[in-house]
Design a protein around this motif. Structure first.
Motif, PDB file in Angstrom:
ATOM      1  N   SER A  25     -57.396  29.911   6.339  1.00  0.00           N
ATOM      2  CA  SER A  25     -58.782  30.237   6.292  1.00  0.00           C
ATOM      3  C   SER A  25     -59.073  29.946   5.588  1.00  0.00           C
ATOM      4  N   SER A  28     -58.764  25.318   2.596  1.00  0.00           N
ATOM      5  CA  SER A  28     -57.747  23.781   3.115  1.00  0.00           C
ATOM      6  C   SER A  28     -56.342  23.993   2.390  1.00  0.00           C
ATOM      7  N   LEU A  29     -55.599  23.663   3.118  1.00  0.00           N
ATOM      8  CA  LEU A  29     -53.928  23.813   3.253  1.00  0.00           C
ATOM      9  C   LEU A  29     -53.617  22.262   1.981  1.00  0.00           C
ATOM     10  N   ASP A  30     -54.278  21.301   2.307  1.00  0.00           N
ATOM     11  CA  ASP A  30     -54.248  20.010   1.822  1.00  0.00           C
ATOM     12  C   ASP A  30     -54.698  20.109   0.318  1.00  0.00           C
ATOM     13  N   ARG A  72     -45.754  20.436   7.911  1.00  0.00           N
ATOM     14  CA  ARG A  72     -47.475  20.490   7.370  1.00  0.00           C
ATOM     15  C   ARG A  72     -48.201  20.319   9.040  1.00  0.00           C
ATOM     16  N   SER A  74     -51.704  18.883   9.125  1.00  0.00           N
ATOM     17  CA  SER A  74     -52.847  19.014   7.597  1.00  0.00           C
ATOM     18  C   SER A  74     -54.100  18.899   8.806  1.00  0.00           C
ATOM     19  N   LYS A  76     -54.709  20.821  12.142  1.00  0.00           N
ATOM     20  CA  LYS A  76     -54.877  22.564  12.087  1.00  0.00           C
ATOM     21  C   LYS A  76     -55.252  23.622  10.622  1.00  0.00           C
ATOM     22  N   ASN A  77     -54.258  23.040   9.536  1.00  0.00           N
ATOM     23  CA  ASN A  77     -53.933  23.561   8.696  1.00  0.00           C
ATOM     24  C   ASN A  77     -53.694  24.572   9.010  1.00  0.00           C
ATOM     25  N   THR A  78     -52.239  24.148   9.065  1.00  0.00           N
ATOM     26  CA  THR A  78     -51.064  24.504  10.014  1.00  0.00           C
ATOM     27  C   THR A  78     -49.854  24.365   8.939  1.00  0.00           C
TER      28      THR A  78
END
Length: 129
Positions: A25, A28-30, A72, A74, A76-78
């Motif tokens: 949170s 972005s993990l992207d 991954r 994306s 769900k940013n998880t």
């Protein structure tokens, strides 16, 4: 506020499976690589796996190769760590951590995670009958 939160840990019997989640949170993990680590009582922290953003490398430690898989989602940013064929030696607190773009493999391999920018607080995995 930038956060990583692990979930999915718990008690599982030997031979069982768990899927751990690392949810981000505030960012972005992207555009981040995500690594998984674990630490058992009295033991050094161990680097397990890492997945890069874009076209960078993916890493899996020999100790868990063939049993653990990183992935991954994306939307769900998880990032997930799927764990199969668990044994009591897998009992530990499991942590995720993120660094910009690509996995710094040496940082994962030696367990220090020194290249990581953000860390979660961990989730307990206990493998016992």
């Amino acid at each position: 506020q930038v956060q990583l939160v692990e979930s999915g840990g718990g008690l599982v019997q030997p031979g069982g499976s768990l899927r751990l989640s690392c949810a981000a949170s505030g960012f972005s993990l992207d555009t981040y690589a995500v690594g998984w680590f674990r630490q058992a009582p009295g033991k050094e922290r161990e680097g397990l796996s890492c997945i890069s953003a874009r076209d960078g490398p993916t890493y899996i430690a020999d100790s868990v190769k063939g049993r653990f898989t990183i992935s991954r989602d994306s939307a769900k940013n998880t990032v997930y760590l799927s764990m199969d064929n668990l044994n009591p030696e897998d009992t530990a607190i499991y942590y995720c951590a993120a660094e910009v773009l690509t996995c710094t493999i040496a940082s994962i391999r030696d367990g220090r995670g020194h290249a990581m920018d953000y860390w979660g607080k961990g989730t307990q995995v206990t493998v016992s009958s």
